[in-house]
Scaffold this motif. Structure first.
Motif, PDB file in Angstrom:
ATOM      1  N   THR A 136       0.837  -1.202   0.000  1.00  0.00           N
ATOM      2  CA  THR A 136       0.000   0.000   0.000  1.00  0.00           C
ATOM      3  C   THR A 136       0.871   1.250   0.000  1.00  0.00           C
ATOM      4  O   THR A 136       0.605   2.218  -0.731  1.00  0.00           O
ATOM      5  N   ALA A 137       1.928   1.237   0.814  1.00  0.00           N
ATOM      6  CA  ALA A 137       2.850   2.375   0.857  1.00  0.00           C
ATOM      7  C   ALA A 137       3.581   2.534  -0.464  1.00  0.00           C
ATOM      8  O   ALA A 137       3.782   3.661  -0.954  1.00  0.00           O
ATOM      9  N   VAL A 138       3.976   1.423  -1.065  1.00  0.00           N
ATOM     10  CA  VAL A 138       4.654   1.474  -2.367  1.00  0.00           C
ATOM     11  C   VAL A 138       3.748   2.095  -3.412  1.00  0.00           C
ATOM     12  O   VAL A 138       4.161   2.970  -4.193  1.00  0.00           O
ATOM     13  N   ALA A 139       2.498   1.641  -3.463  1.00  0.00           N
ATOM     14  CA  ALA A 139       1.557   2.152  -4.458  1.00  0.00           C
ATOM     15  C   ALA A 139       1.300   3.641  -4.262  1.00  0.00           C
ATOM     16  O   ALA A 139       1.122   4.393  -5.225  1.00  0.00           O
ATOM     17  N   ARG A 140       1.313   4.082  -3.005  1.00  0.00           N
ATOM     18  CA  ARG A 140       1.016   5.478  -2.703  1.00  0.00           C
ATOM     19  C   ARG A 140       2.179   6.393  -3.064  1.00  0.00           C
ATOM     20  O   ARG A 140       1.971   7.547  -3.472  1.00  0.00           O
ATOM     21  N   HIS A 141       3.410   5.902  -2.919  1.00  0.00           N
ATOM     22  CA  HIS A 141       4.571   6.785  -3.046  1.00  0.00           C
ATOM     23  C   HIS A 141       5.395   6.555  -4.314  1.00  0.00           C
ATOM     24  O   HIS A 141       6.412   7.223  -4.513  1.00  0.00           O
ATOM     25  N   THR A 142       4.987   5.615  -5.162  1.00  0.00           N
ATOM     26  CA  THR A 142       5.722   5.348  -6.398  1.00  0.00           C
ATOM     27  C   THR A 142       5.078   6.095  -7.551  1.00  0.00           C
ATOM     28  O   THR A 142       3.870   5.974  -7.781  1.00  0.00           O
ATOM     29  N   ALA A 143       5.873   6.869  -8.284  1.00  0.00           N
ATOM     30  CA  ALA A 143       5.328   7.673  -9.374  1.00  0.00           C
ATOM     31  C   ALA A 143       4.894   6.814 -10.554  1.00  0.00           C
ATOM     32  O   ALA A 143       3.846   7.046 -11.153  1.00  0.00           O
ATOM     33  N   SER A 144       5.693   5.816 -10.899  1.00  0.00           N
ATOM     34  CA  SER A 144       5.349   4.944 -12.014  1.00  0.00           C
ATOM     35  C   SER A 144       4.473   3.786 -11.525  1.00  0.00           C
ATOM     36  O   SER A 144       4.249   3.624 -10.326  1.00  0.00           O
ATOM     37  N   GLU A 145       3.984   2.988 -12.445  1.00  0.00           N
ATOM     38  CA  GLU A 145       3.142   1.850 -12.081  1.00  0.00           C
ATOM     39  C   GLU A 145       3.975   0.834 -11.304  1.00  0.00           C
ATOM     40  O   GLU A 145       4.952   0.293 -11.828  1.00  0.00           O
ATOM     41  N   PRO A 146       3.635   0.570 -10.049  1.00  0.00           N
ATOM     42  CA  PRO A 146       4.441  -0.359  -9.244  1.00  0.00           C
ATOM     43  C   PRO A 146       4.239  -1.801  -9.677  1.00  0.00           C
ATOM     44  O   PRO A 146       3.109  -2.267  -9.838  1.00  0.00           O
ATOM     45  N   LYS A 147       5.332  -2.527  -9.886  1.00  0.00           N
ATOM     46  CA  LYS A 147       5.258  -3.930 -10.306  1.00  0.00           C
ATOM     47  C   LYS A 147       5.461  -4.813  -9.092  1.00  0.00           C
ATOM     48  O   LYS A 147       6.369  -4.598  -8.290  1.00  0.00           O
ATOM     49  N   LEU A 148       4.610  -5.843  -8.949  1.00  0.00           N
ATOM     50  CA  LEU A 148       4.624  -6.667  -7.753  1.00  0.00           C
ATOM     51  C   LEU A 148       5.970  -7.346  -7.536  1.00  0.00           C
ATOM     52  O   LEU A 148       6.487  -7.373  -6.417  1.00  0.00           O
ATOM     53  N   SER A 149       6.549  -7.914  -8.595  1.00  0.00           N
ATOM     54  CA  SER A 149       7.804  -8.637  -8.427  1.00  0.00           C
ATOM     55  C   SER A 149       8.903  -7.736  -7.873  1.00  0.00           C
ATOM     56  O   SER A 149       9.666  -8.132  -6.986  1.00  0.00           O
ATOM     57  N   LEU A 150       8.979  -6.499  -8.370  1.00  0.00           N
ATOM     58  CA  LEU A 150      10.012  -5.576  -7.894  1.00  0.00           C
ATOM     59  C   LEU A 150       9.716  -5.108  -6.470  1.00  0.00           C
ATOM     60  O   LEU A 150      10.639  -4.918  -5.666  1.00  0.00           O
ATOM     61  N   ALA A 151       8.435  -4.929  -6.146  1.00  0.00           N
ATOM     62  CA  ALA A 151       8.071  -4.561  -4.777  1.00  0.00           C
ATOM     63  C   ALA A 151       8.412  -5.690  -3.813  1.00  0.00           C
ATOM     64  O   ALA A 151       8.876  -5.448  -2.694  1.00  0.00           O
ATOM     65  N   LEU A 152       8.197  -6.927  -4.220  1.00  0.00           N
ATOM     66  CA  LEU A 152       8.575  -8.070  -3.383  1.00  0.00           C
ATOM     67  C   LEU A 152      10.079  -8.098  -3.143  1.00  0.00           C
ATOM     68  O   LEU A 152      10.537  -8.381  -2.028  1.00  0.00           O
ATOM     69  N   ALA A 153      10.858  -7.815  -4.189  1.00  0.00           N
ATOM     70  CA  ALA A 153      12.315  -7.811  -4.043  1.00  0.00           C
ATOM     71  C   ALA A 153      12.767  -6.731  -3.071  1.00  0.00           C
ATOM     72  O   ALA A 153      13.671  -6.945  -2.262  1.00  0.00           O
ATOM     73  N   ALA A 154      12.130  -5.562  -3.131  1.00  0.00           N
ATOM     74  CA  ALA A 154      12.479  -4.490  -2.205  1.00  0.00           C
ATOM     75  C   ALA A 154      12.106  -4.877  -0.773  1.00  0.00           C
ATOM     76  O   ALA A 154      12.863  -4.625   0.172  1.00  0.00           O
ATOM     77  N   TYR A 155      10.953  -5.496  -0.597  1.00  0.00           N
ATOM     78  CA  TYR A 155      10.520  -5.944   0.737  1.00  0.00           C
ATOM     79  C   TYR A 155      11.494  -6.995   1.283  1.00  0.00           C
ATOM     80  O   TYR A 155      11.794  -7.024   2.484  1.00  0.00           O
TER      81      TYR A 155
END
Length: 274
Positions: free
Chosen positions: A225-244
Motif C-alpha cells: 500500500t505504501a509502495v503504491a502510494r509513493h511510487t510515481a510509475s506503475e508499481p510492479k509486484l515482483s520488484l516490490a517483493l524484491a524491495a521488501y
C-alpha cells in the motif's frame, strides 16, 4: 501442518497488450487452455487449495464480458447448460463450493493495484495471489506453494532457471538451499546477455523464475500500500517483493510444473498443441 489462507486474489487487471491483435475483443484470461478458459483453470486451482472465497480483479474495459463470465460460473450454471444441450448430468465442479466475486480494478494500471484491490475486498488475513494469465493445467500451483511455505511468511512460487525463458520472467536470486530458499534479489525480465551474466555470477541453481503465485501477509500488504502510494510509475509486484525482501524474509518455493503464459504472443501455438 501449514495453516492455509481462506481466500485467493486472482489478478486479471491487464489489457493483454503483448497480444494486442485480439485482446481488445477478449480478455486474455478467457483464452482456451485444454478446452476451457484459462480463468477456469485458475479458479479450479484455488478450489483445490480448499479456500472459501476467491475474488477476480478485472480491468474495467472488460466489464460487459465479465457479466457473462459471472453468469457462466455461477452455482448450477454448468448443470443448466448441460440440460439445455440435452447432455447427461455430471458431478458439479469443485469451484461451485467456493464463493467467487468479480470486481473492476480501480486505481493505477498495475498488478500491485490488483492485489490490493482484491485484499481490500476480502477483508481477511493472509491471502494467496494468482496471476490469471499464468495457467497451471494441473491445478496444483497454489497447493504446492502452501505445502512448503512457512506459516504467516510471504512466499512466492518459482520455476527452475531457464535462459530461454528468463527474458519474460522475473529472475529471482535465491539465498539458502533445498526447501529453505529465500529471495535475496530479483531482476525483472533481463535481456539474454544479462541473463547469462546472472547465471555466471550466481550459478543457475541459485536462480528461479517467478511463476505468478504468492502468499501475501498483512504486513506485506501494508508495505505494498505504501509502495503504491509513493511510487510515481506503475508499481510492479515482483520488484516490490524484491524491495521488501531486503529487510524481511520472503520464501521461494520451487515448482517444476509447466505454467502457460496466456499473455505471450506465441501462446496460441502452445495452447493449440495441448
Amino acid at each position: 501442518m501449514n495453516e492455509r489462507p481462506t481466500a485467493v486474489v486472482i489478478a486479471a487487471g491487464g489489457l493483454g497488450t503483448r497480444v494486442a491483435g485480439w485482446s481488445p475483443f477478449l480478455p486474455k484470461e478467457l483464452r482456451p487452455v485444454q478446452g476451457r478458459p484459462g480463468l477456469v483453470h485458475v479458479l479450479e486451482e484455488a478450489a483445490n487449495l480448499g479456500v472459501d472465497r476467491a475474488v477476480v480483479v478485472h480491468h474495467p474495459y472488460y466489464a460487459p464480458i465479465i457479466d457473462w463470465t459471472r453468469q457462466v460460473l455461477a452455482p448450477g450454471a454448468l448443470a443448466r447448460y448441460r440440460q439445455l444441450a440435452h447432455q447427461p448430468a455430471e458431478q458439479p465442479p469443485l469451484i461451485e463450493r467456493m464463493q467467487v466475486d468479480f470486481i473492476a480494478q480501480h486505481g493505477r494500471y498495475a498488478d500491485v493495484t490488483s492485489a490490493l484491490n482484491g485484499a481490500e475486498h476480502l477483508h481477511t488475513g493472509d491471502v494467496c495471489l494468482a496471476f490469471a494469465d499464468n495457467v497451471d493445467p494441473s491445478h496444483t500451483a497454489l497447493s504446492e506453494l502452501m505445502a512448503v511455505a512457512s506459516p504467516h511468511t510471504p512466499a512466492v512460487l518459482a520455476g527452475p532457471f531457464d535462459l530461454q525463458a528468463a527474458s519474460s520472467h522475473g529472475v529471482i536470486i535465491c539465498a539458502g538451499a533445498g526447501t529453505e530458499r529465500t529471495m535475496a534479489g530479483l531482476v525483472e525480465k533481463p535481456d539474454p546477455v544479462h541473463a547469462v551474466e546472472l547465471a555466471a555470477e550466481h550459478g543457475a541453481d541459485s536462480l528461479r523464475l517467478f511463476q505468478g503465485r504468492a502468499r501475501l501477509t498483512p504486513e506485506l500488504l501494508h508495505y505494498l500500500t505504501a509502495v503504491a502510494r509513493h511510487t510515481a510509475s506503475e508499481p510492479k509486484l515482483s520488484l516490490a517483493l524484491a524491495a521488501y525482501a531486503r529487510h524481511h524474509r520472503v520464501g521461494v518455493v520451487t515448482n517444476t510444473n509447466t505454467m502457460i503464459d496466456l499473455g505471450a504472443p506465441d501462446t496460441v501455438e502452445l495452447v493449440r498443441s495441448e
